[in-house]
Enzyme design. Structure first.
Site, PDB file in Angstrom:
ATOM      1  N   LYS A 107      46.720  28.797  33.424  1.00 42.51           N
ATOM      2  CA  LYS A 107      46.347  30.256  32.901  1.00 42.51           C
ATOM      3  C   LYS A 107      46.305  31.342  31.613  1.00 42.51           C
ATOM      4  O   LYS A 107      47.104  30.139  30.758  1.00 42.51           O
ATOM      5  CB  LYS A 107      47.873  31.515  33.591  1.00 42.51           C
ATOM      6  N   ASP A 147      40.437  36.747  35.578  1.00 43.73           N
ATOM      7  CA  ASP A 147      41.352  37.384  35.709  1.00 43.73           C
ATOM      8  C   ASP A 147      41.345  39.315  35.271  1.00 43.73           C
ATOM      9  O   ASP A 147      40.122  39.837  34.873  1.00 43.73           O
ATOM     10  CB  ASP A 147      42.402  37.160  35.683  1.00 43.73           C
TER      11      ASP A 147
HETATM   12  P1  NAD Z   1      40.309  44.049  37.263  1.00 42.29           P
HETATM   13  O1  NAD Z   1      40.218  44.299  35.891  1.00 42.29           O
HETATM   14  O2  NAD Z   1      39.078  44.022  38.121  1.00 42.29           O
HETATM   15  O3  NAD Z   1      40.983  45.766  38.311  1.00 42.29           O
HETATM   16  C1  NAD Z   1      41.693  45.574  38.302  1.00 42.29           C
HETATM   17  C2  NAD Z   1      42.752  47.249  39.001  1.00 42.29           C
HETATM   18  O4  NAD Z   1      44.095  47.005  38.870  1.00 42.29           O
HETATM   19  C3  NAD Z   1      41.725  48.326  38.184  1.00 42.29           C
HETATM   20  O5  NAD Z   1      41.453  48.671  39.007  1.00 42.29           O
HETATM   21  C4  NAD Z   1      42.739  48.571  37.496  1.00 42.29           C
HETATM   22  O6  NAD Z   1      42.683  50.279  36.567  1.00 42.29           O
HETATM   23  C5  NAD Z   1      44.158  48.659  38.065  1.00 42.29           C
HETATM   24  N1  NAD Z   1      45.078  48.830  37.401  1.00 42.29           N
HETATM   25  C6  NAD Z   1      45.993  48.198  36.503  1.00 42.29           C
HETATM   26  N2  NAD Z   1      47.425  47.949  35.692  1.00 42.29           N
HETATM   27  C7  NAD Z   1      47.542  49.424  36.635  1.00 42.29           C
HETATM   28  C8  NAD Z   1      49.063  50.199  37.211  1.00 42.29           C
HETATM   29  N3  NAD Z   1      49.642  49.688  36.544  1.00 42.29           N
HETATM   30  N4  NAD Z   1      49.714  50.608  38.310  1.00 42.29           N
HETATM   31  C9  NAD Z   1      47.944  50.763  38.954  1.00 42.29           C
HETATM   32  N5  NAD Z   1      46.329  50.331  39.613  1.00 42.29           N
HETATM   33  C10 NAD Z   1      46.394  49.374  37.594  1.00 42.29           C
HETATM   34  O7  NAD Z   1      41.175  43.063  37.746  1.00 42.29           O
HETATM   35  P2  NAD Z   1      41.306  41.970  39.362  1.00 42.29           P
HETATM   36  O8  NAD Z   1      40.736  40.650  38.557  1.00 42.29           O
HETATM   37  O9  NAD Z   1      40.921  42.824  40.348  1.00 42.29           O
HETATM   38  O10 NAD Z   1      42.966  41.398  39.248  1.00 42.29           O
HETATM   39  C11 NAD Z   1      43.378  41.850  39.714  1.00 42.29           C
HETATM   40  C12 NAD Z   1      45.052  41.302  40.605  1.00 42.29           C
HETATM   41  O11 NAD Z   1      44.707  40.121  40.900  1.00 42.29           O
HETATM   42  C13 NAD Z   1      45.982  40.695  38.765  1.00 42.29           C
HETATM   43  O12 NAD Z   1      46.997  40.553  39.422  1.00 42.29           O
HETATM   44  C14 NAD Z   1      45.201  38.868  39.224  1.00 42.29           C
HETATM   45  O13 NAD Z   1      46.158  38.180  38.909  1.00 42.29           O
HETATM   46  C15 NAD Z   1      44.987  39.106  41.104  1.00 42.29           C
HETATM   47  N6  NAD Z   1      43.763  38.265  40.824  1.00 42.29           N
HETATM   48  C16 NAD Z   1      42.745  38.073  41.205  1.00 42.29           C
HETATM   49  C17 NAD Z   1      41.855  37.189  41.246  1.00 42.29           C
HETATM   50  C18 NAD Z   1      40.316  37.142  40.354  1.00 42.29           C
HETATM   51  O14 NAD Z   1      39.210  36.003  41.313  1.00 42.29           O
HETATM   52  N7  NAD Z   1      39.661  37.913  40.250  1.00 42.29           N
HETATM   53  C19 NAD Z   1      41.940  36.137  41.508  1.00 42.29           C
HETATM   54  C20 NAD Z   1      43.066  35.713  42.668  1.00 42.29           C
HETATM   55  C21 NAD Z   1      44.229  36.434  42.022  1.00 42.29           C
END
Ligand code: NAD
Length: 424
Positions: A107, A147
């Site tokens: 990561k 991410d």
């Molecule tokens: P992103 O940046 O596209 O979206 C994150 C979302 O969460 C946004 O809407 C943001 O406003 C919101 N957010 C941030 N802080 C917050 C809080 N304190 N309370 C409520 N909402 C909040 O990120 P993403 O890629 O969608 O990732 C989201 C989660 O999924 C993370 O935990 C990431 O590790 C996990 N994840 C992502 C992927 C990927 O392919 N992008 C894969 C596996 C897991």
């Protein structure tokens, strides 16, 4: 930051690891190895900001182990810590093992707030971070991906910077790239789609109809918005969504496509929020969203949001962990007592790394698949992983799906160590 959010993700990961070792009777030497990431790289680097100021940024890359090439996303956030990156790398190891991908976990993260930076400044940080990692990222041994707060745009900059520095175009060095630069069709939707596949299978197991099921989604970014769109397309009612600024509610269910357009097509990048969407009947807080009476709750934002403090108030039948580490070990126990089915992150959100793997394979072969092929292969792999975890839980009478997923993953990791041995 609330009391519940003061959770050290690495501490949480170690607790999960110790529980796994104890219950599954894993060789204590293996647990000892897994408690220590093999490599932690920390770098401080300068960037000249738009106003001429020089700012120092701190970035990390953690390789949890290196039995196989390492894979894992890069997060840009002011809340990034070394411990968070260590935990996320550990979960990547388990995630790749539970799905059966040929990767170990990694990561990355940079402490920065892209919401307060211009596009040019984000680009400089991305390129300089990549430069700092020039001997770390590698198409054969360490492959980053998107991410929180990073997307195809940043992956294109990583691809370009790395390629310029090594002197050739290295398609396999990063995944989640734009399709025009060797990205895979279906990668953007992959994590949310994978969360949907496992949720659909879980609903079938519980003999609950997907049609008309009520859904609340925390986080309307890449994972949350795609999950919401796909589950709504399949007949469920998304009645609440949120982001870092707060949430919105409509008991009739949102037209998620319209909401998606509202957030991502009408609003400027830095202003994107669900708040203000005209078809919301009321604003709700993130805390309220987690406690709504819904069939499916999908935390798709950050870690540590369901804790022992609010778990007693969670009323969902299923929690689909789109985010990494949204549920603390203390909360897990309470949810189990309350018969709430938790679809654990390492299974539920593995669609992203699965299609990243497809992208890597396509890039290395320079042979690209159709979107239908990608989505079909993803479905096949997610359903197979879901069945293997649930069958294991049934056979071993385990009423804890996280533990069943950890069991399958750890069997594979232990086997890797047995086969490779401990060098030298
Ligand atoms: P992103 O940046 O596209 O979206 C994150 C979302 O969460 C946004 O809407 C943001 O406003 C919101 N957010 C941030 N802080 C917050 C809080 N304190 N309370 C409520 N909402 C909040 O990120 P993403 O890629 O969608 O990732 C989201 C989660 O999924 C993370 O935990 C990431 O590790 C996990 N994840 C992502 C992927 C990927 O392919 N992008 C894969 C596996 C897991």
């Amino acid at each position: 930051m609330t009391e519940e959010h003061k959770i050290d993700p690495w501490e949480m990961a170690v607790k999960q690891l110790e529980k796994m070792g104890e219950i599954l009777k894993i060789d204590e030497n293996i647990i000892k190895i897994l408690k220590h990431p093999i490599r932690i790289i920390e770098t401080n680097f300068p960037v000249i900001m738009d106003d001429g100021r020089l700012e120092i940024f701190t970035g990390f890359r953690v390789h949890h182990n290196e039995n196989l090439p390492t894979k894992g996303g890069i997060r840009f956030s002011p809340e990034v810590t070394k411990e968070e990156v260590m935990a996320l790398a550990f979960w990547m190891t388990l995630k790749c093992a539970v799905i059966g991908l040929p990767y170990s976990g990694a990561k990355g993260g940079v402490i920065c707030n892209p919401r307060e930076m211009s596009v040019k400044e984000i680009e400089k940080v991305t390129r300089r971070y990549t430069h700092q990692m020039i001997n770390v990222f590698n198409p054969r041994s360490d492959i980053p991906a998107p991410d929180i707060n990073t997307s195809a745009r940043e992956m294109a900059w990583i691809y370009d910077t790395y390629s310029m520095l090594v002197g050739h175009s290295a398609l396999g060095v990063v995944t989640g790239k734009p399709v025009e630069l060797g990205g895979s069709l279906g990668r953007a939707s992959a994590t949310g789609r994978g969360v949907f596949f496992v949720t659909r299978q879980a609903m079938k197991r519980l003999k609950l109809p997907l049609e008309g099921a009520t859904v609340a989604v925390q986080g309307f970014g890449n994972v949350g918005s795609w999950f919401a769109r796909i589950i709504a397309e399949n007949g469920s009612k998304v009645i609440a969504v949120s982001d870092w600024q707060g949430g919105i509610f409509n008991e009739e269910g949102f037209d998620v496509e319209d909401l998606y357009k509202y957030v991502f097509e009408n609003l400027e990048n830095t202003d994107q929020t669900v708040l203000g969407y005209p078809h919301s009947t009321k604003d709700i807080s993130n805390k309220e969203l987690l406690e709504l009476e819904v069939d499916i709750l999908a935390p798709c934002a950050i870690e540590g949001v369901i804790t022992k403090y609010n778990a007693p108030n969670v009323k969902a039948k299923i929690i689909a962990e789109g985010a990494n580490g949204p549920t603390t070990p203390g909360a897990d126990e309470i949810l189990k007592e309350n018969n709430i089915l938790v679809l654990p992150d390492i299974l539920a959100n593995a669609g992203g790394v699965t299609v990243s793997y497809f992208e890597w394979v396509q890039g290395n072969d320079a042979l690209f698949w159709t979107e239908e092929e990608v989505n079909n292969k993803l479905e096949e792999i997610m359903v197979r992983a879901f069945d293997s975890v649930f069958d294991y839980a049934d056979e071993c009478c385990i009423n804890d799906i996280r533990l069943a997923a950890y069991a399958i993953a750890s069997e594979r990791i232990v086997k890797q160590y047995e086969l490779r041995g401990i060098y030298p």
